[in-house]
Design an enzyme around this catalytic site. Structure first.
Site, PDB file in Angstrom:
ATOM      1  N   GLU A 253       0.890  -1.177   0.000  1.00  0.00           N
ATOM      2  CA  GLU A 253       0.000   0.000   0.000  1.00  0.00           C
ATOM      3  C   GLU A 253       0.920   1.216   0.000  1.00  0.00           C
ATOM      4  O   GLU A 253       1.533   1.525   1.014  1.00  0.00           O
ATOM      5  CB  GLU A 253      -0.881   0.002   1.250  1.00  0.00           C
ATOM      6  CG  GLU A 253      -1.721  -1.254   1.445  1.00  0.00           C
ATOM      7  CD  GLU A 253      -2.938  -1.311   0.537  1.00  0.00           C
ATOM      8  OE1 GLU A 253      -3.142  -0.383  -0.263  1.00  0.00           O
ATOM      9  OE2 GLU A 253      -3.675  -2.302   0.614  1.00  0.00           O
ATOM     10  N   CYS A 287      -2.835   9.224   2.597  1.00  0.00           N
ATOM     11  CA  CYS A 287      -2.438   8.602   1.325  1.00  0.00           C
ATOM     12  C   CYS A 287      -3.450   8.879   0.220  1.00  0.00           C
ATOM     13  O   CYS A 287      -3.093   9.060  -0.933  1.00  0.00           O
ATOM     14  CB  CYS A 287      -2.255   7.107   1.503  1.00  0.00           C
ATOM     15  SG  CYS A 287      -3.696   6.286   2.186  1.00  0.00           S
ATOM     16  N   GLU A 384       4.439  13.294  -4.488  1.00  0.00           N
ATOM     17  CA  GLU A 384       3.605  13.289  -3.289  1.00  0.00           C
ATOM     18  C   GLU A 384       4.236  14.209  -2.240  1.00  0.00           C
ATOM     19  O   GLU A 384       5.366  13.978  -1.811  1.00  0.00           O
ATOM     20  CB  GLU A 384       3.516  11.854  -2.735  1.00  0.00           C
ATOM     21  CG  GLU A 384       2.571  11.749  -1.557  1.00  0.00           C
ATOM     22  CD  GLU A 384       2.523  10.344  -0.952  1.00  0.00           C
ATOM     23  OE1 GLU A 384       3.591   9.709  -0.812  1.00  0.00           O
ATOM     24  OE2 GLU A 384       1.410   9.888  -0.605  1.00  0.00           O
TER      25      GLU A 384
HETATM   26  P1  NAD Z   1       8.082   5.057   4.912  1.00  0.00           P
HETATM   27  O1  NAD Z   1       8.116   4.285   3.666  1.00  0.00           O
HETATM   28  O2  NAD Z   1       9.157   6.029   5.181  1.00  0.00           O
HETATM   29  O3  NAD Z   1       8.044   4.108   6.184  1.00  0.00           O
HETATM   30  C1  NAD Z   1       7.024   3.143   6.382  1.00  0.00           C
HETATM   31  C2  NAD Z   1       7.546   2.033   7.258  1.00  0.00           C
HETATM   32  O4  NAD Z   1       8.578   1.338   6.566  1.00  0.00           O
HETATM   33  C3  NAD Z   1       8.172   2.499   8.568  1.00  0.00           C
HETATM   34  O5  NAD Z   1       7.821   1.612   9.595  1.00  0.00           O
HETATM   35  C4  NAD Z   1       9.667   2.418   8.285  1.00  0.00           C
HETATM   36  O6  NAD Z   1      10.448   2.255   9.431  1.00  0.00           O
HETATM   37  C5  NAD Z   1       9.712   1.187   7.403  1.00  0.00           C
HETATM   38  N1  NAD Z   1      10.902   1.066   6.548  1.00  0.00           N
HETATM   39  C6  NAD Z   1      11.639   2.057   5.988  1.00  0.00           C
HETATM   40  N2  NAD Z   1      12.665   1.535   5.269  1.00  0.00           N
HETATM   41  C7  NAD Z   1      12.563   0.187   5.364  1.00  0.00           C
HETATM   42  C8  NAD Z   1      13.324  -0.909   4.856  1.00  0.00           C
HETATM   43  N3  NAD Z   1      14.397  -0.725   4.084  1.00  0.00           N
HETATM   44  N4  NAD Z   1      12.942  -2.168   5.175  1.00  0.00           N
HETATM   45  C9  NAD Z   1      11.855  -2.383   5.930  1.00  0.00           C
HETATM   46  N5  NAD Z   1      11.101  -1.389   6.467  1.00  0.00           N
HETATM   47  C10 NAD Z   1      11.447  -0.115   6.178  1.00  0.00           C
HETATM   48  O7  NAD Z   1       6.647   5.789   4.920  1.00  0.00           O
HETATM   49  P2  NAD Z   1       6.129   6.881   5.956  1.00  0.00           P
HETATM   50  O8  NAD Z   1       6.850   8.153   5.681  1.00  0.00           O
HETATM   51  O9  NAD Z   1       6.128   6.292   7.322  1.00  0.00           O
HETATM   52  O10 NAD Z   1       4.593   7.009   5.515  1.00  0.00           O
HETATM   53  C11 NAD Z   1       4.129   7.882   4.547  1.00  0.00           C
HETATM   54  C12 NAD Z   1       3.889   7.159   3.228  1.00  0.00           C
HETATM   55  O11 NAD Z   1       2.939   6.102   3.404  1.00  0.00           O
HETATM   56  C13 NAD Z   1       3.276   8.045   2.153  1.00  0.00           C
HETATM   57  O12 NAD Z   1       3.914   7.805   0.943  1.00  0.00           O
HETATM   58  C14 NAD Z   1       1.825   7.581   2.089  1.00  0.00           C
HETATM   59  O13 NAD Z   1       1.159   7.829   0.873  1.00  0.00           O
HETATM   60  C15 NAD Z   1       1.976   6.136   2.358  1.00  0.00           C
HETATM   61  N6  NAD Z   1       0.693   5.564   2.809  1.00  0.00           N
HETATM   62  C16 NAD Z   1       0.026   4.746   1.937  1.00  0.00           C
HETATM   63  C17 NAD Z   1      -1.206   4.218   2.318  1.00  0.00           C
HETATM   64  C18 NAD Z   1      -1.962   3.305   1.394  1.00  0.00           C
HETATM   65  O14 NAD Z   1      -2.873   2.638   1.870  1.00  0.00           O
HETATM   66  N7  NAD Z   1      -1.644   3.235   0.124  1.00  0.00           N
HETATM   67  C19 NAD Z   1      -1.739   4.507   3.585  1.00  0.00           C
HETATM   68  C20 NAD Z   1      -1.017   5.343   4.422  1.00  0.00           C
HETATM   69  C21 NAD Z   1       0.211   5.856   4.030  1.00  0.00           C
END
Ligand code: NAD
Length: 490
Positions: A253, A287, A384
């Site tokens: 997602e 999102c 975004e």
């Molecule tokens: P992010 O990708 O920075 O982090 C998300 C999670 O991934 C965190 O727990 C982080 O610690 C982990 N992570 C980061 N690098 C990793 C790796 N190499 N291996 C494993 N885990 C790792 O996202 P964010 O900044 O926390 O959230 C915002 C983003 O989430 C936006 O792009 C938003 O659109 C998206 N989002 C999407 C939905 C959806 O349903 N499509 C819903 C909510 C948020």
């Protein structure tokens, strides 16, 4: 805004524990930029312990439960969350900067996620039977997969964690959750709730920490067959690479840059309400936010004037104040990133109109902002921003706006406003995105598929679609009589 918060440990095998290497990181308030507390910073060793515990639970007590017994735990989790909404919601607001009026609804939805999936598993987790004359009966069953790795973002932490946890547990898997490092508090509260409910040890585990350490260790662990991830598109792609060696099953997602299209015959007042809410709720850190507005040129000046007025009236302030509509952004780093897009918009030749934000505050406030004279190929339209910022553009005809709406790499959601029923359906179907709303704001029906197309995601969660991810579908072929078998070598 004050809360006393204890340091946050991991939750592994039914116990609250510190990191194996005793490492911690500081959790910072979006409202004051002061340290709230310290959080256990997990590494591979902690993930190994958590996965071990989850694997034992899967093959042990949890795996032996009758469905009714398992679902009784799921209902109980929902009840305990409901009993604590008034305490969990402020904690979420304190940690994330999300306004309390909105976190209360998110926490209530979190409880519903559990109830919903208990009901879904009881009534809709069904197989199919295929009759082949009087020779065969072939049928499918759903089996839990094993240890589910859940990796979640900070923008609606408690709600999103439970959106994954509820179907994962209800279908019979065990779980290791790696919550976002910028929003650890309610994930810890979730562990306390589950501890109180008394799930068998190891069924649910939380390992806090950074993505590059704790997250990456979970993704590459050979005993974790599935990863449900919500977060940025670039992180999703990195995770898929890292999980390739162990052939992970992924649900992705990812990010969005969703259009709202307002035709000349739209109910302008309602479209305006939906547009304003859709981009400025959750502080714009949403999102499915409608961050691109396409308004028909014949109504553009009135619509944009009214939107401007709304922007100046939005109440920006303390997230714990019931009247606040927009709070501070999650983290200084994210704040700087969002602000940099406002500078970029000016450099790209746009007019940037910003509402009010609290003066003399240490919080990460970005005022609600409207960008005018944007063009589709600009970075502020293509990327975004994930803050309270909307780019407005105009269009003249249907074909043009469909092209503009689709001309981005994302495809998560879209919103179409028109009173022409045929056009409403036509345009909705022509937009390349996983989810479309016609004459509506983002109202979820949990039975329906949730997810994005293009760079916004892979797979669908929600409703029975979650069963495709959280269970293994097995086909059993049963011969009903002696069918022909070749007799090689007889
Ligand atoms: P992010 O990708 O920075 O982090 C998300 C999670 O991934 C965190 O727990 C982080 O610690 C982990 N992570 C980061 N690098 C990793 C790796 N190499 N291996 C494993 N885990 C790792 O996202 P964010 O900044 O926390 O959230 C915002 C983003 O989430 C936006 O792009 C938003 O659109 C998206 N989002 C999407 C939905 C959806 O349903 N499509 C819903 C909510 C948020």
């Amino acid at each position: 805004m004050k809360q006393q918060v204890k340091d946050v440990p991991h939750y592994i095998n039914g116990k609250f524990v510190t990191t194996v290497q005793e490492e911690v990181f500081e959790n910072i308030s979006p409202f004051t930029n002061q340290t709230i507390n310290r959080v256990a910073s997990g590494n591979k060793a902690d993930i190994d312990l958590a996965v071990d515990a989850a694997k034992k639970a899967f093959y042990g007590e949890w795996g032996q439960l009758k469905i009714k017994e398992r679902l009784a735990y799921i209902y109980k989790i929902a009840d305990v969350i409901d009993e604590h909404i008034d305490e969990i919601a402020p904690l979420e607001s304190f940690d994330t900067g999300l306004p309390i009026s909105q976190t209360k609804k998110m926490v209530s939805r979190a409880a519903y996620n559990f109830r919903f999936y208990a009901e879904m598993v009881a009534t809709r987790m069904v197989g199919e039977a295929y009759q082949v004359d009087d020779e065969f009966l072939n049928y499918t069953i759903h089996k839990p997969v094993g240890v589910a790795g859940l990796i979640t973002p900070w923008n609606a932490p408690f709600m999103l964690e439970t959106w994954k946890l509820a179907p994962a547990l209800a279908t019979g898997n065990t779980v290791v959750l790696k919550p976002a490092e910028w929003s650890p508090l309610t994930a810890n509260r979730l562990a306390e709730i589950i501890d109180k409910v008394g799930l068998p040890d190891g069924v649910f585990n939380v390992v806090h920490g950074y993505g590059e350490t704790a997250g990456a260790a979970l993704v590459s662990h050979p005993d974790v067959p599935l990863i449900s991830f919500t977060g940025e598109t670039t992180t999703g792609s990195e995770i898929m690479k890292n999980g390739a060696d162990s052939l992970k099953r992924f649900s992705m997602e990812l990010g969005g840059k969703s259009p709202i299209i307002v035709f000349e015959d739209a109910d302008v007042e309602r479209a305006l309400d939906a547009c304003t809410w859709g981009i400025f709720s959750f502080n714009g850190e949403r999102c499915t936010a409608n961050s691109r507005l396409y308004v028909h040129e014949s109504i553009a000046s009135t619509f944009i004037e009214q939107l401007k007025e709304r922007i100046f009236n939005i109440k920006v302030g303390d997230p714990l104040n019931e009247n606040t509509q927009v709070g501070p952004l999650i983290h200084k780093e994210h704040y700087e990133n969002v602000r940099s897009y406002l500078d970029l918009a000016k450099e790209e030749g746009c007019e940037v109109i910003s509402g009010h934000a609290p003066r003399n505050s240490e919080g990460n406030y970005v005022p609600p902002t409207l960008i005018l004279h944007a063009k589709n190929n600009m970075r502020i339209v293509q990327e975004e921003i994930f803050g309270p910022v909307i780019a407005a553009m105009t269009f003249t005809d249907e074909a043009e706006v469909i092209h503009l709406a689709n001309d981005v790499r994302y495809g998560l959601a879209g919103y179409v406003w028109t009173k022409d029923i045929q056009r409403g359906h036509r345009v909705a179907q022509a937009i390349d995105s996983g989810m479309l709303w016609v004459n509506a704001q983002n109202v979820r029906d949990l039975r329906t598929p949730f997810g994005g197309s293009k760079h916004s995601g892979i797979g669908r969660e929600g409703g029975h679609y979650a069963f495709d991810f959280y269970t293994e579908t097995q086909i059993i072929h049963v011969a009903l009589k002696d069918h022909y078998i070749p007799q090689f070598g007889k």
